[in-house]
Scaffold this active site. Sequence first.
Site, PDB file in Angstrom:
ATOM      1  N   PHE A  96      -8.755  35.333  10.015  1.00  0.00           N
ATOM      2  CA  PHE A  96      -8.280  34.465   8.937  1.00  0.00           C
ATOM      3  C   PHE A  96      -8.666  35.105   7.609  1.00  0.00           C
ATOM      4  O   PHE A  96      -9.830  35.432   7.381  1.00  0.00           O
ATOM      5  CB  PHE A  96      -8.879  33.056   9.032  1.00  0.00           C
ATOM      6  CG  PHE A  96      -8.284  32.121   8.010  1.00  0.00           C
ATOM      7  CD1 PHE A  96      -7.061  31.518   8.227  1.00  0.00           C
ATOM      8  CD2 PHE A  96      -8.929  31.886   6.800  1.00  0.00           C
ATOM      9  CE1 PHE A  96      -6.482  30.678   7.273  1.00  0.00           C
ATOM     10  CE2 PHE A  96      -8.357  31.041   5.834  1.00  0.00           C
ATOM     11  CZ  PHE A  96      -7.137  30.441   6.079  1.00  0.00           C
TER      12      PHE A  96
ATOM     13  N   ASP B  68     -14.226  41.531   5.432  1.00  0.00           N
ATOM     14  CA  ASP B  68     -14.003  40.206   4.844  1.00  0.00           C
ATOM     15  C   ASP B  68     -15.223  39.355   5.178  1.00  0.00           C
ATOM     16  O   ASP B  68     -15.385  38.870   6.292  1.00  0.00           O
ATOM     17  CB  ASP B  68     -12.710  39.583   5.393  1.00  0.00           C
ATOM     18  CG  ASP B  68     -12.431  38.216   4.758  1.00  0.00           C
ATOM     19  OD1 ASP B  68     -13.364  37.629   4.169  1.00  0.00           O
ATOM     20  OD2 ASP B  68     -11.287  37.735   4.861  1.00  0.00           O
TER      21      ASP B  68
ATOM     22  N   LYS C  77     -16.550  31.833  -1.331  1.00  0.00           N
ATOM     23  CA  LYS C  77     -17.199  30.592  -0.884  1.00  0.00           C
ATOM     24  C   LYS C  77     -18.528  30.256  -1.578  1.00  0.00           C
ATOM     25  O   LYS C  77     -18.549  29.559  -2.565  1.00  0.00           O
ATOM     26  CB  LYS C  77     -17.357  30.614   0.633  1.00  0.00           C
ATOM     27  CG  LYS C  77     -16.008  30.445   1.372  1.00  0.00           C
ATOM     28  CD  LYS C  77     -16.223  30.151   2.830  1.00  0.00           C
ATOM     29  CE  LYS C  77     -14.937  30.024   3.634  1.00  0.00           C
ATOM     30  NZ  LYS C  77     -14.243  28.750   3.484  1.00  0.00           N
TER      31      LYS C  77
HETATM   32  C1  LIG Z   1     -12.946  35.050   6.396  1.00  0.00           C
HETATM   33  C2  LIG Z   1     -12.144  34.309   5.367  1.00  0.00           C
HETATM   34  N1  LIG Z   1     -11.351  35.004   4.530  1.00  0.00           N
HETATM   35  C3  LIG Z   1     -10.631  34.380   3.579  1.00  0.00           C
HETATM   36  C4  LIG Z   1     -10.671  33.011   3.428  1.00  0.00           C
HETATM   37  C5  LIG Z   1      -9.846  32.345   2.363  1.00  0.00           C
HETATM   38  O1  LIG Z   1     -10.667  31.844   1.349  1.00  0.00           O
HETATM   39  P1  LIG Z   1     -10.090  30.754   0.310  1.00  0.00           P
HETATM   40  O2  LIG Z   1      -9.803  29.522   1.067  1.00  0.00           O
HETATM   41  O3  LIG Z   1     -11.204  30.606  -0.686  1.00  0.00           O
HETATM   42  O4  LIG Z   1      -8.872  31.359  -0.299  1.00  0.00           O
HETATM   43  C6  LIG Z   1     -11.479  32.253   4.278  1.00  0.00           C
HETATM   44  C7  LIG Z   1     -11.522  30.785   4.163  1.00  0.00           C
HETATM   45  O5  LIG Z   1     -11.934  30.080   5.034  1.00  0.00           O
HETATM   46  C8  LIG Z   1     -12.233  32.919   5.273  1.00  0.00           C
HETATM   47  O6  LIG Z   1     -13.019  32.238   6.123  1.00  0.00           O
END
Ligand SMILES: Cc1ncc(COP(=O)(O)O)c(C=O)c1O
Length: 390
Positions: free
Chosen positions: A128, A215, A244
């Site tokens: 994700f 990520d 986050k």
């Molecule tokens: C691993 C990862 N990457 C990207 C995101 C996307 O972040 P945002 O919701 O702040 O755009 C998330 C959100 O849960 C995530 O867990």
Amino acid sequence: MSDHLMNTYAPLPVAFARGEGAWLWDEDGKRYLDAVSGLGVCSLGHAHPTLARVIAEQAATLIHTGNLVRIPWQERLADKLAGVTGMDRVFFGNSGAEAVECALKITRLIGHARGQANPGVVVMEHSFHGRTLAALSATGSRKAQAGFEPLVGGFVRAPFGDLHAIEAIARRSRDISAVLVEPIQGEAGIRLPPPGYLTALRAICDQHGWLLICDEIQSGLCRSGRWYAHQHEAVVPDMITTAKALANGLPIGACAARGPAAEVLSPGRHGSTFGGNPLVSRAGCTVLDIMHEEDMAGRAARVGGAMLEQFRTRLATLPQVREVRGRGLMIGIELDREAGYMKQAALDRGVLLNVTQERVIRLLPPLIIDTEQAEEIVEVVCGLVGEMPG
Ligand SMILES: Cc1ncc(COP(=O)(O)O)c(C=O)c1O
């Protein structure tokens, strides 16, 4: 619920009026233990006194100027982030997805500079990376992508944890410029790769001249028991996305890069109106200082390790439990059936938790929880799981 909100969420029928540390109070004054932290955001808990004071002070001084002028708090935050990530330079946006977009754009610039016509990125199944179009296209969930075609091209997918698949891609694809990987998959249900996976990925990237992008939006900032989860292995990525918990709830996302990836952007190529403004940057500086001073990574490792051990002892042999897994305060309990109802059932018992992939109880409590609070979460979760018919 207001009819004027777009229909994007299915919220639980509760609203919180205030919070303090790991506690939340609803509008009727009922108290709950927060085991979600607004999805891994409020790592320092709610209404942290130092953070609240600093944010109020900065709001009363200067919230925003735009990046047309220097922003000293943004520069300080970049210096601090470079320190904890080992990266050279940072770009600030407002969310995790924007951090991923920045990393993907950098990857394309690097690929083109190396003569690739269509630079591609290896991404993982069940990953994700966010909801913007390129981040969504990188995401390994057909459910999240369905209906939003045409997706952004250039992504090649491999099963998470499978090095042979990456080697096979290397043999058949000439145009790969990067690998994008979550060191611990969050939305997928707290999935850890086999030991040595990131080290081997790094070696494959080095062999083929690919960038390694981690990520760390969910796994970073002390949650896994290290500043960043890839640091459990002796691996240095070329780019790290982080968001986050960085300002404990003020919107921020950052893409940190080193080497050529850090140098390829130039004025006018990328930007953000709000990114790294004085308010959010000062909050970010304060969060990083507190995480340092209070050894939040050590705390997550200790408290999370104890929770994981208790879950393993009490749940792992139950027939309805497929697996208990996690690292630090990032814990997943996979069940053999749909468990969405547990969100409400836990609320009724005074705990806010999350369920992902329909059958994985996901716990991302604030990193400041104490042993007693951790035990209360364990009690409620073990009670709910134990009461499921075997
Ligand atoms: C691993 C990862 N990457 C990207 C995101 C996307 O972040 P945002 O919701 O702040 O755009 C998330 C959100 O849960 C995530 O867990």
